[in-house]
Motif scaffolding. Sequence first.
Motif, PDB file in Angstrom:
ATOM      1  N   SER A  84      42.458  93.037  30.759  1.00  0.00           N
ATOM      2  CA  SER A  84      41.374  93.843  29.782  1.00  0.00           C
ATOM      3  C   SER A  84      40.209  92.986  29.702  1.00  0.00           C
ATOM      4  O   SER A  84      39.251  93.790  29.478  1.00  0.00           O
ATOM      5  N   GLU A  85      40.289  91.577  29.936  1.00  0.00           N
ATOM      6  CA  GLU A  85      39.077  90.794  29.713  1.00  0.00           C
ATOM      7  C   GLU A  85      38.784  90.306  30.892  1.00  0.00           C
ATOM      8  O   GLU A  85      37.554  89.438  31.105  1.00  0.00           O
ATOM      9  N   ASP A  86      39.279  90.629  31.957  1.00  0.00           N
ATOM     10  CA  ASP A  86      39.146  90.211  33.532  1.00  0.00           C
ATOM     11  C   ASP A  86      38.807  88.615  33.509  1.00  0.00           C
ATOM     12  O   ASP A  86      37.845  88.113  34.016  1.00  0.00           O
ATOM     13  N   ARG A  87      40.050  87.956  32.979  1.00  0.00           N
ATOM     14  CA  ARG A  87      40.035  86.451  33.033  1.00  0.00           C
ATOM     15  C   ARG A  87      41.316  85.826  33.598  1.00  0.00           C
ATOM     16  O   ARG A  87      42.450  86.539  33.704  1.00  0.00           O
ATOM     17  N   ALA A  88      41.281  84.611  34.289  1.00  0.00           N
ATOM     18  CA  ALA A  88      42.221  83.911  34.589  1.00  0.00           C
ATOM     19  C   ALA A  88      42.805  83.237  33.309  1.00  0.00           C
ATOM     20  O   ALA A  88      41.975  83.212  32.211  1.00  0.00           O
ATOM     21  N   VAL A  89      44.019  82.822  33.494  1.00  0.00           N
ATOM     22  CA  VAL A  89      44.769  82.119  32.401  1.00  0.00           C
ATOM     23  C   VAL A  89      45.213  80.864  32.769  1.00  0.00           C
ATOM     24  O   VAL A  89      46.159  80.845  33.717  1.00  0.00           O
ATOM     25  N   LEU A  90      44.507  79.834  32.331  1.00  0.00           N
ATOM     26  CA  LEU A  90      44.620  78.457  32.808  1.00  0.00           C
ATOM     27  C   LEU A  90      45.090  77.358  32.002  1.00  0.00           C
ATOM     28  O   LEU A  90      44.465  76.221  32.018  1.00  0.00           O
ATOM     29  N   HIS A  91      45.810  77.594  30.881  1.00  0.00           N
ATOM     30  CA  HIS A  91      45.828  76.628  30.062  1.00  0.00           C
ATOM     31  C   HIS A  91      46.813  75.431  30.569  1.00  0.00           C
ATOM     32  O   HIS A  91      46.535  74.114  30.210  1.00  0.00           O
ATOM     33  N   MET A  92      47.581  75.989  31.681  1.00  0.00           N
ATOM     34  CA  MET A  92      48.276  74.743  32.252  1.00  0.00           C
ATOM     35  C   MET A  92      47.418  73.933  33.030  1.00  0.00           C
ATOM     36  O   MET A  92      47.917  72.614  33.064  1.00  0.00           O
ATOM     37  N   ALA A  93      46.357  74.075  33.436  1.00  0.00           N
ATOM     38  CA  ALA A  93      45.376  73.289  33.874  1.00  0.00           C
ATOM     39  C   ALA A  93      45.077  71.996  33.055  1.00  0.00           C
ATOM     40  O   ALA A  93      44.617  70.923  33.527  1.00  0.00           O
ATOM     41  N   LEU A  94      45.009  72.302  31.768  1.00  0.00           N
ATOM     42  CA  LEU A  94      44.619  71.331  30.701  1.00  0.00           C
ATOM     43  C   LEU A  94      45.694  70.351  30.663  1.00  0.00           C
ATOM     44  O   LEU A  94      45.412  68.915  30.439  1.00  0.00           O
ATOM     45  N   ARG A  95      46.763  70.287  31.236  1.00  0.00           N
ATOM     46  CA  ARG A  95      47.892  69.581  31.507  1.00  0.00           C
ATOM     47  C   ARG A  95      48.115  69.088  32.977  1.00  0.00           C
ATOM     48  O   ARG A  95      49.053  68.365  33.286  1.00  0.00           O
ATOM     49  N   GLY A  96      47.134  69.509  33.813  1.00  0.00           N
ATOM     50  CA  GLY A  96      47.188  69.195  35.023  1.00  0.00           C
ATOM     51  C   GLY A  96      48.031  70.089  36.283  1.00  0.00           C
ATOM     52  O   GLY A  96      48.224  69.465  37.422  1.00  0.00           O
ATOM     53  N   VAL A  97      48.278  71.232  35.861  1.00  0.00           N
ATOM     54  CA  VAL A  97      49.152  72.176  36.501  1.00  0.00           C
ATOM     55  C   VAL A  97      48.067  73.359  36.997  1.00  0.00           C
ATOM     56  O   VAL A  97      47.689  73.903  35.961  1.00  0.00           O
ATOM     57  N   GLY A  98      47.751  73.559  38.387  1.00  0.00           N
ATOM     58  CA  GLY A  98      47.055  74.870  38.713  1.00  0.00           C
ATOM     59  C   GLY A  98      45.876  74.687  38.487  1.00  0.00           C
ATOM     60  O   GLY A  98      45.155  73.479  37.968  1.00  0.00           O
ATOM     61  N   GLY A  99      44.978  75.755  38.606  1.00  0.00           N
ATOM     62  CA  GLY A  99      43.415  75.629  38.803  1.00  0.00           C
ATOM     63  C   GLY A  99      42.918  75.082  39.907  1.00  0.00           C
ATOM     64  O   GLY A  99      43.425  74.501  40.738  1.00  0.00           O
ATOM     65  N   THR A 100      41.616  75.552  40.141  1.00  0.00           N
ATOM     66  CA  THR A 100      40.886  74.946  41.510  1.00  0.00           C
ATOM     67  C   THR A 100      40.320  73.531  41.114  1.00  0.00           C
ATOM     68  O   THR A 100      40.571  72.856  40.257  1.00  0.00           O
ATOM     69  N   LYS A 101      40.074  72.925  42.225  1.00  0.00           N
ATOM     70  CA  LYS A 101      39.699  71.515  42.167  1.00  0.00           C
ATOM     71  C   LYS A 101      38.368  71.440  41.258  1.00  0.00           C
ATOM     72  O   LYS A 101      38.324  70.405  40.376  1.00  0.00           O
ATOM     73  N   ASP A 102      37.638  72.218  41.186  1.00  0.00           N
ATOM     74  CA  ASP A 102      36.372  72.310  40.122  1.00  0.00           C
ATOM     75  C   ASP A 102      36.775  72.355  38.486  1.00  0.00           C
ATOM     76  O   ASP A 102      36.475  71.564  37.890  1.00  0.00           O
ATOM     77  N   ILE A 103      37.762  73.115  38.528  1.00  0.00           N
ATOM     78  CA  ILE A 103      38.409  73.347  37.064  1.00  0.00           C
ATOM     79  C   ILE A 103      39.281  71.667  36.922  1.00  0.00           C
ATOM     80  O   ILE A 103      38.804  71.426  35.577  1.00  0.00           O
ATOM     81  N   GLN A 104      39.898  71.443  37.742  1.00  0.00           N
ATOM     82  CA  GLN A 104      40.625  70.223  37.363  1.00  0.00           C
ATOM     83  C   GLN A 104      39.671  69.090  37.281  1.00  0.00           C
ATOM     84  O   GLN A 104      39.788  67.862  36.491  1.00  0.00           O
ATOM     85  N   ASP A 105      38.583  68.968  38.062  1.00  0.00           N
ATOM     86  CA  ASP A 105      37.557  67.986  37.799  1.00  0.00           C
ATOM     87  C   ASP A 105      36.927  67.937  36.252  1.00  0.00           C
ATOM     88  O   ASP A 105      36.755  66.855  35.672  1.00  0.00           O
ATOM     89  N   ASP A 106      36.657  69.257  35.901  1.00  0.00           N
ATOM     90  CA  ASP A 106      36.230  69.423  34.776  1.00  0.00           C
ATOM     91  C   ASP A 106      37.167  68.901  33.561  1.00  0.00           C
ATOM     92  O   ASP A 106      36.769  68.418  32.545  1.00  0.00           O
ATOM     93  N   VAL A 107      38.514  69.228  33.793  1.00  0.00           N
ATOM     94  CA  VAL A 107      39.444  68.855  32.784  1.00  0.00           C
ATOM     95  C   VAL A 107      39.629  67.582  32.699  1.00  0.00           C
ATOM     96  O   VAL A 107      39.568  66.729  31.761  1.00  0.00           O
TER      97      VAL A 107
END
Length: 523
Positions: A84-107
């Motif tokens: 409904s908001e056209d978004r991915a859900v990536l809270h797991m990336a905050l603890r190192g699981v999932g997400g693109t390389k750019d997202i993991q670099d930001d985290v």
Amino acid sequence: MTDRKSLFKNLEALASQAPAIVDLFNTEPNRLDRFVMREGPLRADFSKQAISGNALDALLDLAAKCHLEEWRAKLFAGETVNTSEDRAVLHMALRGVGGTKDIQDDVNQMRRHMAEFADEIRAEGKFKSIVHIGIGGSDLGPRLVSDGFEAMAEQALTLRFAENVDGASINDALSGLDPKETLVIIVSKSFGTQETKMNGLSARAWLSESLGDKAGEHMLAVTANRERAIDFGIKTENIFDFWDWVGGRYSVWSAVGLSLQIAYGPDVFSEFLEGAEAMDMHFRDQPLQENLPVMMALTGIWNRNAMGYSSLAVIPYSRRIRKLAAFLQQLEMESNGKGATRDGEPAGMTCPVIWGDEGTNGQHAFFQWLHQGTGLGGNGGAPVDFVAVLKDHENRPEHHAALLANCFAQSEALMIGKPEAIVRKELGDRADIDALAPQKTFPGNRPSTTITLDELSPFALGHLIALYEHKVFVQGVIWNVNSFDQWGVELGKVLATTILDEMKAGETGHHDASTTALMGLVT
């Protein structure tokens, strides 16, 4: 398209023939092998649920036919699951699981920045107290985790929370603190939330009264709206970012947890993240029949959609996680308390009411209803999640043994009950036996799950919270609702802003008679 109605009808048919829970231990001698699961420091016992082996097979078939594995793959791949908001859900990336390389670099960059900042503050010794200002996901997660960290953390700074717009909240948070030694952290994704903004303004005024122009050195912001934080007066170097793909109720793993890092140290917070990461990988990699979050979710589906229970009681037998039920109220009810599916159709029965209190307090309050109360559809009481910690962190072994004994006894008592025949035998030849025996009878057959943590370490606490997060996702998939929006929350915010503006202007606006009369009471 999945025909969920017929699948749920099949569950209802199985539930109508379900044997008593206590009998399942006799007919299924290996019941514990299938209904008890362990992952790391966490053990979950589902054997006291009214689910036979055949019913569990039907639930697993339901999950498969709802394409759970495909949805799970989308979640971890970072595809759009918040439709409904056209978004991915990536809270797991905050603890190192999932997400693109750019997202993991930001985290990783943010995690380093948070850790370095926290170490600097702790080493400097200037601040003795932290006031964390936020509401909803910006408050409930950090507050729960703070209490949990108290069990094992050392050298903690004083950490207080202000969440409610009620003036008592900010007054209690600031009471007795020295402004010169206090750091205020304002946490708001939008930096426009009414409660948080008002408390932030009050905290700033409190600091300015003592510190003058230096008040800004005592204020930080955690937000996804850097511009609003700057307009508020927060210095650019004192703003910590988090991202649109982090939902508020999933945000404790982000910079929202900065106050926890400062108060308890970056190493403690890192261990907390590692515990969640381990549960992420278990959920991602294990087959459905061996998957702890899936089992948690399917148990809830059975109780809600097959057995007809309308609520779930969560009872932590640990004072250090006494806020668990409050945290789960937002996590579960804001996520899955939906009346429409992703397709805009009526959703049917979705999230039950989540409620509870710490044990043993609840035993002297609402357990009477759990044991003997009535409910819809002939099912009395409510299913219970008991959560206990096996290690004594308080150096009170006798207290701890009594606490655990009460937890284990309550789950057994809810299941076995006390038949009227036994009650009558105990009462003997009393003249009032016909009136008294039914009152002292306990029907039993009331389902529960018992979750135990080996100890209340930061790792175990991260493990537990991530377990419930993934449970919510699984149930959302099966109910076909979007677990990651919250339109109902937004409506109330809009109306509150309108009414407040009208009250300040001395107007009543266009409302129903009741609301207009209530506004007229305010002078």
